[in-house]
Design a protein around this motif. Structure first.
Motif, PDB file in Angstrom:
ATOM      1  N   GLY A  67       0.834  -1.190   0.000  1.00  0.00           N
ATOM      2  CA  GLY A  67       0.000   0.000   0.000  1.00  0.00           C
ATOM      3  C   GLY A  67       0.868   1.238   0.000  1.00  0.00           C
ATOM      4  O   GLY A  67       2.091   1.164   0.181  1.00  0.00           O
ATOM      5  N   ASP A  68       0.221   2.393  -0.222  1.00  0.00           N
ATOM      6  CA  ASP A  68       0.953   3.656  -0.089  1.00  0.00           C
ATOM      7  C   ASP A  68       1.046   4.077   1.369  1.00  0.00           C
ATOM      8  O   ASP A  68       2.020   4.686   1.792  1.00  0.00           O
ATOM      9  N   LEU A  69       0.003   3.731   2.128  1.00  0.00           N
ATOM     10  CA  LEU A  69      -0.053   4.041   3.556  1.00  0.00           C
ATOM     11  C   LEU A  69      -0.622   2.854   4.307  1.00  0.00           C
ATOM     12  O   LEU A  69      -1.402   2.057   3.745  1.00  0.00           O
ATOM     13  N   ARG A  70      -0.251   2.749   5.576  1.00  0.00           N
ATOM     14  CA  ARG A  70      -0.817   1.707   6.417  1.00  0.00           C
ATOM     15  C   ARG A  70      -1.170   2.294   7.778  1.00  0.00           C
ATOM     16  O   ARG A  70      -0.314   2.853   8.463  1.00  0.00           O
ATOM     17  N   PHE A  71      -2.439   2.174   8.160  1.00  0.00           N
ATOM     18  CA  PHE A  71      -2.909   2.586   9.471  1.00  0.00           C
ATOM     19  C   PHE A  71      -3.026   1.334  10.337  1.00  0.00           C
ATOM     20  O   PHE A  71      -3.803   0.430  10.015  1.00  0.00           O
ATOM     21  N   GLY A  72      -2.259   1.259  11.402  1.00  0.00           N
ATOM     22  CA  GLY A  72      -2.273   0.091  12.265  1.00  0.00           C
ATOM     23  C   GLY A  72      -2.987   0.367  13.572  1.00  0.00           C
ATOM     24  O   GLY A  72      -2.736   1.373  14.240  1.00  0.00           O
ATOM     25  N   ARG A 229       0.470  13.002  -3.123  1.00  0.00           N
ATOM     26  CA  ARG A 229       0.225  13.629  -1.825  1.00  0.00           C
ATOM     27  C   ARG A 229       1.253  13.138  -0.808  1.00  0.00           C
ATOM     28  O   ARG A 229       1.562  11.948  -0.729  1.00  0.00           O
ATOM     29  N   GLY A 230       1.772  14.058  -0.019  1.00  0.00           N
ATOM     30  CA  GLY A 230       2.827  13.724   0.937  1.00  0.00           C
ATOM     31  C   GLY A 230       2.341  12.819   2.044  1.00  0.00           C
ATOM     32  O   GLY A 230       1.311  13.081   2.683  1.00  0.00           O
ATOM     33  N   ARG A 231       3.093  11.727   2.303  1.00  0.00           N
ATOM     34  CA  ARG A 231       2.704  10.784   3.358  1.00  0.00           C
ATOM     35  C   ARG A 231       2.818  11.407   4.741  1.00  0.00           C
ATOM     36  O   ARG A 231       1.992  11.159   5.612  1.00  0.00           O
ATOM     37  N   ARG A 232       3.836  12.209   4.935  1.00  0.00           N
ATOM     38  CA  ARG A 232       3.990  12.853   6.247  1.00  0.00           C
ATOM     39  C   ARG A 232       2.856  13.821   6.522  1.00  0.00           C
ATOM     40  O   ARG A 232       2.388  13.934   7.666  1.00  0.00           O
ATOM     41  N   ASP A 233       2.409  14.527   5.489  1.00  0.00           N
ATOM     42  CA  ASP A 233       1.290  15.453   5.669  1.00  0.00           C
ATOM     43  C   ASP A 233       0.030  14.706   6.073  1.00  0.00           C
ATOM     44  O   ASP A 233      -0.735  15.154   6.941  1.00  0.00           O
ATOM     45  N   ILE A 234      -0.197  13.545   5.453  1.00  0.00           N
ATOM     46  CA  ILE A 234      -1.371  12.740   5.800  1.00  0.00           C
ATOM     47  C   ILE A 234      -1.263  12.257   7.235  1.00  0.00           C
ATOM     48  O   ILE A 234      -2.249  12.262   7.988  1.00  0.00           O
ATOM     49  N   VAL A 249       0.855   5.153  11.844  1.00  0.00           N
ATOM     50  CA  VAL A 249       0.697   5.454  10.421  1.00  0.00           C
ATOM     51  C   VAL A 249       2.062   5.326   9.766  1.00  0.00           C
ATOM     52  O   VAL A 249       3.009   6.008  10.137  1.00  0.00           O
ATOM     53  N   ARG A 250       2.147   4.420   8.803  1.00  0.00           N
ATOM     54  CA  ARG A 250       3.414   4.143   8.134  1.00  0.00           C
ATOM     55  C   ARG A 250       3.259   4.337   6.638  1.00  0.00           C
ATOM     56  O   ARG A 250       2.269   3.894   6.053  1.00  0.00           O
ATOM     57  N   GLY A 251       4.230   5.021   6.020  1.00  0.00           N
ATOM     58  CA  GLY A 251       4.209   5.240   4.581  1.00  0.00           C
ATOM     59  C   GLY A 251       5.117   4.262   3.857  1.00  0.00           C
ATOM     60  O   GLY A 251       5.954   3.581   4.460  1.00  0.00           O
ATOM     61  N   SER A 252       4.980   4.194   2.535  1.00  0.00           N
ATOM     62  CA  SER A 252       5.773   3.254   1.745  1.00  0.00           C
ATOM     63  C   SER A 252       7.263   3.588   1.769  1.00  0.00           C
ATOM     64  O   SER A 252       8.099   2.737   1.472  1.00  0.00           O
TER      65      SER A 252
END
Length: 851
Positions: A67-72, A229-234, A249-252
């Protein structure tokens, strides 16, 4: 200013003379080159492989994360609002991970598994491959009233089943429809303690395994509608919108942080090992430079007779040495770069690695700097001494005396070079404290080894006369001017110390895992015990293990968010304590002080305490985190942020492997919160068969309880230690190889004087066998001296690591001691005899004519 003008004015002349003299080839510098080459290649190779793996993780981040992002989220599903926010970002896929027991269809065997339940969108990136190669949803779908599952082959072996057979997940029968070949997000899920079993989310729901307080990880993976879209911003937006969500929250771009961090740590350690090899090779550099200048004494005499100043002579030979070192460094970089694709071939399938040859300038640059600075540091003093020799002394002397004092500026220059090496090693390492300790230990070892060499020579000088001519000659060789004593003790002592230290640490680790820790550890950990099942669970254990001791505690999961209101992500944390803040930690509550801990500071709360939430913190970790009594800790538990004041510190015996927690809260903190229980069973008289019966009875009675046999966990840890030790010993063996080269170089450098001695002695009636025995005795005594020091230093180093760093008991290992002594004797005797064999057959006439 004038001296600088003179220096630079002579530089062109020095270059011309140096290049002209180098036309004669590299004779005398082969050992020099190999020492620098091996150390440089080791550092370049280790760092290049590490960079290749971390860059591959970054490049394949989407596939590794799936994924592009992962919410755990731990132990709960996302709320309606949280899920709506996640879905607003793009396509969402949900996976649930937990440890569970799985049984064969006839309930005769059971095994622990890392269970993953996925929905129909899995995977968003990458490919899940199974055997047979069918669409994943077909393999997991419900057919004829039975869900499918795919498993790793190891799990099927443990259960004694095959594809097509029935297994039980909880009380629900499932059909094994395939085996796992490739799982794209396996690395992002972290270390797997047990083999994987993959099922559908619908199957997990139907199994009834997920209950109140169950230890589950829910991962919401997102394929962004807007990939730019920036992962850190999300991440910042998600934390601002839902401050109490407690999700990670982890980004790719950070798909497998634990793996990346472990790779960096391992590469840093191996880099330091490579630096130790370079340090051992530095002795060979100094010997080679000294021998080279000895062979050039006629040329130096001619320069001085023609009026050449001392600094011009130093410049000429420094240019030659740096040019030769550059060739060795370049060759080392080539070999180091070539190690990357070779390592990639063997690592493929275990960790991400790029294909083909890839160059990493930063890794190669650091290795080149280490090689260059090592050359300069060990060459300055021998070069400085050359300018002090008068022309008449050089023409009259048979050999170059390298022990004369040099001007202070040469000592300052050498010290500056060594300081630059230390600074480069420290500032290129993430754990600078470990790097600094390693460098100080290496420097201390050099000083002590030098003193040991002087002590050995002094003992030999004052030794009583012996009747054996061979032994008397050997003892004389140890203390005479130009002896091999310093070179052998310095180079071999350092390499043996490194190898013996690692062997002692590994042996003690494995001994603790298989011995003391295994004896003190409980037989089983039981996880996810529901409150309503607790009494019946005790009854089952009382029946199957009547002599066993059962301990149970309430179990929750929580993540530390802040200390004294300050975000832990913004604090500078001691590397030794980072594990406390990484992910969720097990937490509990208790009215009384746990029986396996002692109060170190502060007061325990009263049994009927009902005030503000209080927490007891592990004293060791609190010290590393710089906490004190009265500080506050904010923890997210089940989506709620709870702030508690530190009431006391406890001394926790982690190595007992009993139930221990970093944080124990006052009972009123979690009043009414849903949770499960954690229990241990300890029975010192239990057998493997009895343990198997306990696991079978508990699993059949409570399919939702996860049973972890501690001995199996210790075996896994022991195997990991053994595998790491192989890689570490392979790197450390480079230091031994370099030591052999240094020894060979020292023997070659001293052969000229030994030829004269051998010829004179044979002329006076000495036999070849007597000379051979003399050399053998000499090398035997030197090897024994080096091994005795190496054992003492290695024992001290291993003791410190085990006691002070790992907090584990240490024991001396006689087998390691014996192998160290034998290795030292074989290396010195074998290399020495090979190096001096030609001396024994030297004809007398040509040598006597030159005397």
């Amino acid at each position: 200013m004038r001296s600088a003008r003179v220096f630079f004015g002579h530089l062109p002349l020095a270059f011309r003379l140096a290049l002209r003299e180098m036309r004669g080839g590299l004779r005398g510098f082969y050992i020099f080159m190999l020492c620098i080459l091996l150390g440089t290649a080791a550092i370049a190779g280790v760092n290049s492989v590490a960079r290749s793996m971390t860059s591959a993780i970054d490049a394949q981040g989407q596939e590794i994360l799936a994924g592009d992002l992962r919410f755990g989220l731990k132990n709960r599903d996302a709320s309606v609002d949280e899920l709506a926010y996640i879905k607003s970002l793009g396509k969402v896929q949900l996976s649930t991970n937990l440890r569970s027991m799985v049984r064969s269809g006839d309930k005769s065997t059971q095994a622990l598994t890392e269970l993953k339940a996925v929905d129909g969108a899995y995977p968003l990136y990458g490919t899940f491959t199974a055997e047979p190669d069918q669409p994943m949803q077909d393999l997991l779908a419900e057919k004829n009233g039975t869900f499918g599952a795919v498993a790793q082959p190891l799990l099927l072996d443990r259960l004694g089943v095959k594809v097509g057979d029935t297994i039980l997940l909880g009380d629900m029968a499932m059909t094994v429809r395939g085996t796992i070949v490739a799982e794209p997000d396996a690395l992002s899920d972290g270390f797997s303690f047990a083999p994987r079993l993959v099922v559908s989310r619908d199957a997990l729901t139907r199994s009834g395994l997920v209950k109140i307080g169950s230890l589950v990880d829910n991962f919401y993976r997102v394929k962004l509608d807007d990939p730019t879209r920036g992962r850190r911003d999300i991440r910042k937006e998600a934390e601002a919108k839902f401050p109490e969500a407690g999700w990670s929250v982890r980004g790719s771009s950070n798909a497998a942080p634990s793996l990346s961090e472990n790779i960096e740590r391992f590469s840093e350690f191996l880099t330091l090992v490579g630096l130790a090899a370079l340090a051992a090779g530095g002795v060979g550099v100094a010997n080679a430079v000294g021998a080279f200048l000895d062979s050039k004494r006629q040329v130096i005499a001619s320069f001085k007779s023609l009026g050449a100043p001392g600094h011009l002579i130093v410049m000429i030979y420094m240019i030659q040495i740096l040019a030769i070192a550059a060739i060795a460094i370049l060759a080392g970089l080539v070999i180091g770069a070539a190690i990357t694709p070779i390592a990639g071939y063997f690592l493929e399938g275990y960790v991400p690695v790029p294909r083909g040859l890839n160059l990493y300038p930063s890794a190669l640059g650091i290795a080149a700097l280490f090689g260059l600075l090592t050359t300069i540091a060990f060459s300055i003093l021998p070069l400085g001494r050359s300018r002090l020799i008068r022309a008449t002394e050089l023409f009259r002397s048979q050999s170059y005396d390298g022990w004369r004092m040099v001007p202070l500026r040469y000592y300052i220059s050498a010290a500056a070079a060594f300081l630059l090496i230390a600074l480069l090693a420290v500032f290129s390492s993430e754990n600078r404290f470990i790097a600094l300790v390693f460098l100080l230990a290496t420097a201390g070892a050099f000083v002590v080894l030098r003193l040991v060499a002087a002590g050995v020579a002094l003992i030999a000088r004052r030794a009583p006369k012996v009747t054996s001519p061979a032994l008397r000659l050997a003892i004389g060789n140890i203390h005479r001017p130009g002896s091999l004593t310093a070179s052998v003790v310095l180079s071999l002592g350092l390499g043996l110390t490194l190898l013996a230290s690692l062997a002692l640490i590994e042996g003690n680790l494995r001994g603790n895992l298989a011995g003391a820790m295994a004896e003190k550890a409980p037989n089983f950990f039981f996880v996810d015990i529901q409150s309503r099942d607790l009494d019946r669970f005790r009854s089952v254990l009382a029946t199957t293990s009547p002599k066993g001791e059962v301990v149970e505690v309430p179990m929750l999961r929580g993540r530390i968010l802040a200390f004294n209101g300050e975000d832990v992500q913004k604090r500078s944390i001691d590397p030794a304590a980072r594990w406390v803040l990484q992910g969720d930690r097990g937490i509990t509550y208790s009215q009384a002080l746990p029986t396996n801990a002692t109060l170190k500071e502060g007061q325990w709360w009263a049994k009927d305490y009902s005030g503000e939430p209080l927490v007891s913190f592990s004293a060791q970790e609190a010290g590393e985190l710089r906490l004190k009594i009265g500080d506050t800790v904010t923890v997210n538990v089940l989506g709620r942020n709870i702030t508690a004041k530190i009431a006391n510190f406890r001394k926790v015996e982690w190595r007992s492997m009993s139930i221990n927690f970093v944080m124990v809260f006052s009972p009123n903190t979690f009043k009414g919160a849903p949770h499960a229980w954690l229990a241990t069973l300890t029975d010192g008289h239990s057998t493997t068969a009895a343990d198997g019966k306990v696991m079978r009875e508990v699993t059949n009675a409570f399919p939702g309880i996860t049973s972890v046999r501690v001995k199996d966990a210790l075996d896994v840890a022991s195997n990991i230690v053994a595998q790491l030790a192989v890689a570490i010993r392979a790197a450390a063996s480079i230091a031994i190889v370099v030591s052999v080269l240094v020894l060979a170089g020292a023997i070659a450098a001293g052969n000229r004087a030994r030829i004269h001695d051998a010829v004179v002695l044979k002329t006076l009636g000495a036999k070849r066998t007597m000379l051979m025995r003399a050399y053998l005795y000499e090398y035997f005594l030197l090897g024994l001296s080096a091994s005795v020091f190496a054992l003492a230093a290695a024992t001290a180093a291993a003791w410190y690591v085990m006691i002070a760093i790992m907090d584990l008991p240490f024991s001396f290992l006689p087998g390691t001691a014996a192998s160290t002594v034998i290795l030292a004797l074989l290396v010195t005797a074998g290399t020495g005899l090979l190096g001096t064999w030609s001396i024994l057959g030297q004809k007398a006439a040509p040598v006597l004519r030159e005397l």
